[in-house]
Structure formats: structure tokens, C-alpha cells
Design a protein around this motif. Structure first.
Motif, PDB file in Angstrom:
ATOM      1  N   ILE A 105     -11.700   2.106  -5.970  1.00  0.00           N
ATOM      2  CA  ILE A 105     -10.733   1.361  -6.539  1.00  0.00           C
ATOM      3  C   ILE A 105     -10.422   0.245  -5.652  1.00  0.00           C
ATOM      4  N   THR A 109      -3.548  -5.358  -4.640  1.00  0.00           N
ATOM      5  CA  THR A 109      -2.269  -4.741  -4.495  1.00  0.00           C
ATOM      6  C   THR A 109      -1.287  -5.365  -3.544  1.00  0.00           C
ATOM      7  N   ARG A 119       3.604  -0.131  -5.293  1.00  0.00           N
ATOM      8  CA  ARG A 119       2.731   0.839  -5.591  1.00  0.00           C
ATOM      9  C   ARG A 119       2.482   1.019  -7.077  1.00  0.00           C
ATOM     10  N   VAL A 122      -1.125   0.829  -8.365  1.00  0.00           N
ATOM     11  CA  VAL A 122      -1.850   1.761  -8.090  1.00  0.00           C
ATOM     12  C   VAL A 122      -1.730   2.985  -9.276  1.00  0.00           C
ATOM     13  N   GLN A 123      -0.536   3.205  -9.334  1.00  0.00           N
ATOM     14  CA  GLN A 123      -0.324   4.276 -10.370  1.00  0.00           C
ATOM     15  C   GLN A 123      -0.483   3.954 -11.677  1.00  0.00           C
ATOM     16  N   CYS A 125      -3.036   2.073 -12.678  1.00  0.00           N
ATOM     17  CA  CYS A 125      -4.479   2.137 -12.633  1.00  0.00           C
ATOM     18  C   CYS A 125      -4.684   3.672 -12.707  1.00  0.00           C
ATOM     19  N   LEU A 141      -9.925   4.922  -2.541  1.00  0.00           N
ATOM     20  CA  LEU A 141      -9.233   4.063  -2.618  1.00  0.00           C
ATOM     21  C   LEU A 141      -9.733   2.878  -1.618  1.00  0.00           C
ATOM     22  N   SER A 143      -8.588  -0.619  -1.943  1.00  0.00           N
ATOM     23  CA  SER A 143      -7.746  -1.571  -1.791  1.00  0.00           C
ATOM     24  C   SER A 143      -6.877  -1.461  -0.534  1.00  0.00           C
ATOM     25  N   VAL A 145      -3.606  -0.650   1.231  1.00  0.00           N
ATOM     26  CA  VAL A 145      -2.534   0.055   0.477  1.00  0.00           C
ATOM     27  C   VAL A 145      -1.424   0.461   1.482  1.00  0.00           C
ATOM     28  N   THR A 149       0.181   6.075   0.635  1.00  0.00           N
ATOM     29  CA  THR A 149      -0.441   5.836  -0.684  1.00  0.00           C
ATOM     30  C   THR A 149      -1.423   6.920  -0.831  1.00  0.00           C
ATOM     31  N   LEU A 153      -1.114   9.848  -3.669  1.00  0.00           N
ATOM     32  CA  LEU A 153      -2.098   9.948  -4.916  1.00  0.00           C
ATOM     33  C   LEU A 153      -2.629  11.285  -5.029  1.00  0.00           C
TER      34      LEU A 153
END
Ligand SMILES: NC(=O)c1ccc[n+]([C@@H]2O[C@H](COP(=O)([O-])OP(=O)(O)OC[C@H]3O[C@@H](n4cnc5c(N)ncnc54)[C@H](O)[C@@H]3O)[C@@H](O)[C@H]2O)c1
Length: 476
Positions: A105, A109, A119, A122-123, A125, A141, A143, A145, A149, A153
Motif C-alpha cells: 500500500i 497519508t 488515519r 488507511v482505514q 482503503c 504498508l 506509505s 504512517v 498504525t 491495522l
């Protein structure tokens, strides 16, 4: 013949096919972005078939046609090769995404208007993709963050009864040069389980020269510390510049004295506009994580963002800007690229819109701003010029004797910071006059007026004759 296979659900004019996506070895979500494209091309070059997944269909179409949507040095050849070898599969809808292989991903962000991390992107997505992913898939991940995070996740997936592996492997390449840097930069690897960490390590060993294994929280902080440190370095350089300037000194000379053949000063950057989509954003994320107790980071934001305000205020004090046209050279956020995101050139434009008679802008790389003018026109119509992005095309320009603000110390002609030069000239002139018992008041008056006059007058003043009859050089 174009071998790339489109797989756009709901796209009216694109041919669709479902077969190839199942054959993808990995998926890059945000694969049409600044981080995504070099990563896609690096994996394709390493022999992977990559599912390039991005909600921006226009970008995917550009890629499919063999063009890059923005400057990525070294990218076009790799793209042509990847398309020719049928290594890219393009999708824009979550339902089309590959259910096999790792998913990386790389979406943006951002921080919000109050500098808080968001956040939710991200959620959102993950929520869109999750129904179309298979348990057991590795979710990486990449990106940058907010710390925590990755663990969030992992917990979020568990609470939703999903069993995907979660890793965080941050991108650290510099924009525009990702292809070269991916080959040279050690890759930080972390996973929420040993299996996730091992699989992520195996994946990135295909493109990275070295792996550094840490925990997710360590990896998240390492990435933010890297960017915040760079941002603080720029702030230190900018503050040194401002201190020297306030003391009436030429920072270029001091910079050279500090650095020449002095190894411990090798890393000191030049002053300049510290901008772009990452450095300030990530410093702000770190400040939020540190409960706003990141005093160096906050100070860096004040200095770097404040540099623009300082320059504008300085010009406002010296000139009647309301009667003048200011030209901004370079609207990209840094040299030799076309990206205007979070460019401080636009902060200049906004601030000067309230102060100057007119503001003109130009950039040889940027193609997304309809207000840009040709360089020659901006130089011809402006009374003062500000070098915002030090594109190499500007280095040896002839500015027709006009004053140019050059914080970077980049221009071959040096900064034509008018009043500094002017004061130097006036000082010589006044000394001469007083020795010659000429009345100096008239000159002081003329000079004071000229400080508030447009460029034509400046040219006149700078070309007055010296005592020896030679022309006064305005462009040393
Ligand atoms: N630009 C850099 O040089 C750089 C370097 C290191 C790290 N980073 C970090 O990498 C991340 C991405 O930055 P970027 O500059 O590549 O951003 P970008 O905006 O250029 O690229 C993001 C891409 O993701 C796509 N996208 C957004 N939401 C999506 C979704 N839900 N599903 C599929 N695609 C989606 C967008 O259309 C876009 O093409 C950020 O966290 C940034 O801080 C950037």
C-alpha cells in the motif's frame, strides 16, 4: 502492439479482461503515484508481474500508453520494457484486485488542516479492499504512517476475523529519483508476526541491496525521524542564512568558509525553500506522536515556512511592492521536477498577491498550472524576481539587470539583493561626495526614492558612473 492489460471495472471505454490479474505476483495499491510507480517498475524489472492498482484511472491510462504521469528519472525505459514483457496489469476497482500474492500500500497519508495525522485514509482503503482479499495474503504498508498504525491495522483485521499478514516497510527514496535509489537504499523491514516479517523480507530482497529488520514501531519512527531530521537540517541552514542576512553579511561567503575542505561540515545543506509533500507533513506527524513536545520539529516548521514570509516582508519594507510586478521562478517544490505539491512557491504567490501589484509565475517542468507564463515574459514584465526552485536552466540567465532574490546561493551572478548592493554602492558614493564637499542630501533623497521605484530606475542607478568614469558593475 501494446501488451498491457487493462482491467478497469466500470470504465466505459477501456477494454477489460479478468484473466491476467490472477497471474499477478504482487499488487501495488496506489501504483500510479510517486512512490508506487518506481516500486512497480523495480519489481517488474526484477521479473515480477505486478498488479498496478490505483483509483486514478487517468494515471493508469497514461502508464498503459507508455508515458509517465510525472517526472521519474530512468522510468520511461523501464515502463516500456515492462509493458513489452507483459508484466503490468492495471486495475482501478477493489473488486478487480489480485487475491494472490503480497499487496503493498503506497497511498498518500496526509495531515489535516490542523496538522493532525489522518488515519482514516488507511482505514477507508483497507475497508474497500478487504472483501476482495484472501486470508493469508501479505499486506505491506509502505506509505509513511503515524506510529502505531501497523499494530492498529493488525488488530483491526483480527477484530474483523481476517487472517492477513501485516508488515510495514517504509519508502525512503527521494522524489523523482526513486528508481535509482531503490537499487541503492537499504530497506527497513518490519512485521507484526515473524511470518509477516520473513515474507516481507523475502519480497524486498528482490529489489533492495540490504534489509534492516526492526519492529513495526521502530520502523515507523525510523521513517519519521529520517524525514524530520532532514527538515531540521534545512531549518538550521535557513536560520543561519537569516542570521547572516540580518547582520548585513553575504551568507554565500560564510557557507563556503564553513564547508571548504572541512569534513565535519560536509552535510550542511544550502539554505532554500524546504517544501514538498513529505518533510513538513512527517515532522508534524512526529510532533503529534510526541504529544506536541517535539520542540525542534516545531521550530523547524516555523523557520522553513517562515522563510517565505520573511522574504516577502523584507521586500515590502524596501519597496513599494503595490506598484511593482514580482516574478516567481520555479513553481515545483524542488529543482528539476514537475511536482508542485506543498510547494512554497505557491505560498509566495499567495502572500505576494496581497502585497504586490502583480505576481507572475513560470516553471519549465510544471504542466499542471494554467497560469504559468514563459520565462522570457516573466523576466521582461517583472520588476523583481525571486528564485523559488533552483532549476539548472536558471543558473546562467541574464536577468536584464533586474534585482533577483536568491536564497539558495544558486545563481551564477549571485543574489542581486538590491538594498545590500545598493547600500554598498550608496556608501561608496556618499563617501566620495562628502570628500568632494558635494551636497549629499539630494543623493540620499534620490536613493531613498529609488528604493521604492520600479526596476527601470534601479537599472539607472546601478549604471551610474564610478569616480574613475568606468560603469558601476551591477552584476558582479
Ligand atoms: N513522494 C515521495 O517521494 C515519497 C517518499 C517516501 C515516502 N512517501 C510517502 O508515500 C506515500 C505516498 O506518497 P506519494 O507521493 O506517492 O503520493 P501520490 O499521491 O503521488 O500517490 C498515491 C496514489 O495512491 C492513489 N490512491 C489513493 N487512494 C487510493 C485507494 N484507496 N486505492 C487505490 N489507489 C489509491 C492515488 O490515486 C495516487 O495515485 C505517502 O505516505 C508519502 O508520505 C512519499
Amino acid at each position: 502492439m501494446n501488451f498491457a492489460l487493462m482491467n478497469f471495472t466500470g470504465v466505459k471505454h477501456a477494454a477489460t479482461t479478468s484473466a491476467p490479474v490472477g497471474a499477478a505476483d504482487l499488487t501495488v495499491v496506489g501504483g500510479g503515484g510517486h512512490v508506487g510507480i518506481p516500486l512497480v517498475l523495480a519489481f517488474a524489472e526484477a521479473g515480477y508481474r505486478v498488479n498496478v492498482h490505483d483509483t486514478n484511472r487517468a494515471v493508469l491510462e497514461t502508464l498503459q500508453s507508455g508515458r509517465l504521469p510525472f517526472i521519474e528519472y530512468g522510468g520511461e525505459d523501464l515502463l516500456a520494457k515492462a509493458l513489452k514483457q507483459n508484466r503490468l496489469v492495471f486495475t482501478s476497482s477493489p473488486a478487480e484486485i489480485s487475491r494472490t500474492g503480497p499487496l503493498i500500500i503506497t497511498i498518500g497519508t496526509p495531515i489535516d488542516e490542523f496538522l493532525n495525522p489522518v488515519r482514516k485514509v488507511v482505514q477507508d482503503c483497507i475497508d474497500a479492499l478487504l472483501p476482495h482479499l484472501a486470508d493469508g495474503q501479505l499486506l505491506v504498508l509502505r506509505s509513511t504512517v503515524f506510529p502505531g498504525t501497523t499494530e492498529w491495522l493488525d488488530g483491526y483485521l483480527t477484530r474483523n476475523n481476517r487472517a492477513l499478514k501485516v508488515a510495514f516497510c517504509p519508502e525512503r527514496t527521494v522524489q523523482g529519483h526513486g528508481i535509482k535509489e531503490l537499487r541503492e537504499t537499504p530497506q527497513i523491514i518490519s512485521g507484526t508476526t515473524p511470518a509477516a516479517e520473513a515474507e516481507a523480507g523475502k519480497l524486498f530482497s528482490a529489489i533492495a541491496p540490504e534489509l534492516v529488520m526492526v519492529s513495526p514501531r521502530e520502523a515507523e519512527l525510523a521513517k519519521l525521524f529520517n524525514n524530520a531530521y532532514r527538515y531540521i537540517e534545512f531549518a538550521a541552514a535557513n536560520q543561519f542564512y537569516l542570521i547572516a542576512k540580518a547582520a548585513g553579511l553575504d551568507y554565500r561567503r560564510i557557507y563556503d568558509a564553513m564547508k571548504r575542505n572541512y569534513p565535519r561540515a560536509r552535510g550542511i545543506p544550502t539554505p532554500g525553500l524546504a517544501a514538498g509533500p513529505c518533510l513538513m507533513k512527517d515532522t508534524a506527524q512526529l510532533a503529534a506522536f510526541a504529544q506536541n513536545q517535539f520542540s525542534l520539529g516545531n521550530a523547524a516548521m516555523l523557520v522553513n515556512e517562515g522563510l517565505v514570509l520573511h522574504i516577502c516582508d523584507d521586500l515590502r519594507r524596501r519597496y513599494d511592492l503595490s506598484r511593482m510586478t514580482v516574478g516567481l521562478l520555479g513553481m515545483a517544490f524542488k529543482a528539476e521536477i514537475d511536482d508542485t505539491r506543498a510547494s512554497l512557491s505557491y505560498k509566495f504567490k499567495k502572500v505576494l498577491a496581497n502585497l504586490a501589484g502583480a505576481v507572475l509565475t513560470t516553471d519549465p517542468f510544471v504542466s499542471t498550472d494554467a497560469e504559468l507564463l514563459a520565462l522570457e515574459e516573466v523576466i521582461a514584465r517583472s520588476d523583481i524576481l525571486i528564485l523559488c526552485a533552483p532549476h539548472s536552466a536558471y543558473r546562467d540567465l541574464d536577468f536584464a539587470g533586474k534585482p533577483v532574490v536568491d536564497v539558495w546561493g544558486f545563481l551564477a551572478q549571485g543574489e542581486r539583493d538590491l538594498v545590500a548592493r545598493h547600500a554598498e554602492f550608496v556608501g561608496t558614493r556618499l563617501a566620495t561626495l562628502s570628500e568632494g564637499k558635494e551636497g549629499s542630501h539630494a543623493l540620499v533623497d534620490a536613493v531613498t526614492k529609488s528604493v521604492r521605484a520600479p526596476a527601470g530606475l534601479w537599472a539607472g542607478i546601478f549604471h551610474m558612473k564610478n569616480n574613475d568614469g568606468s560603469a558601476h558593475e551591477s552584476n558582479p
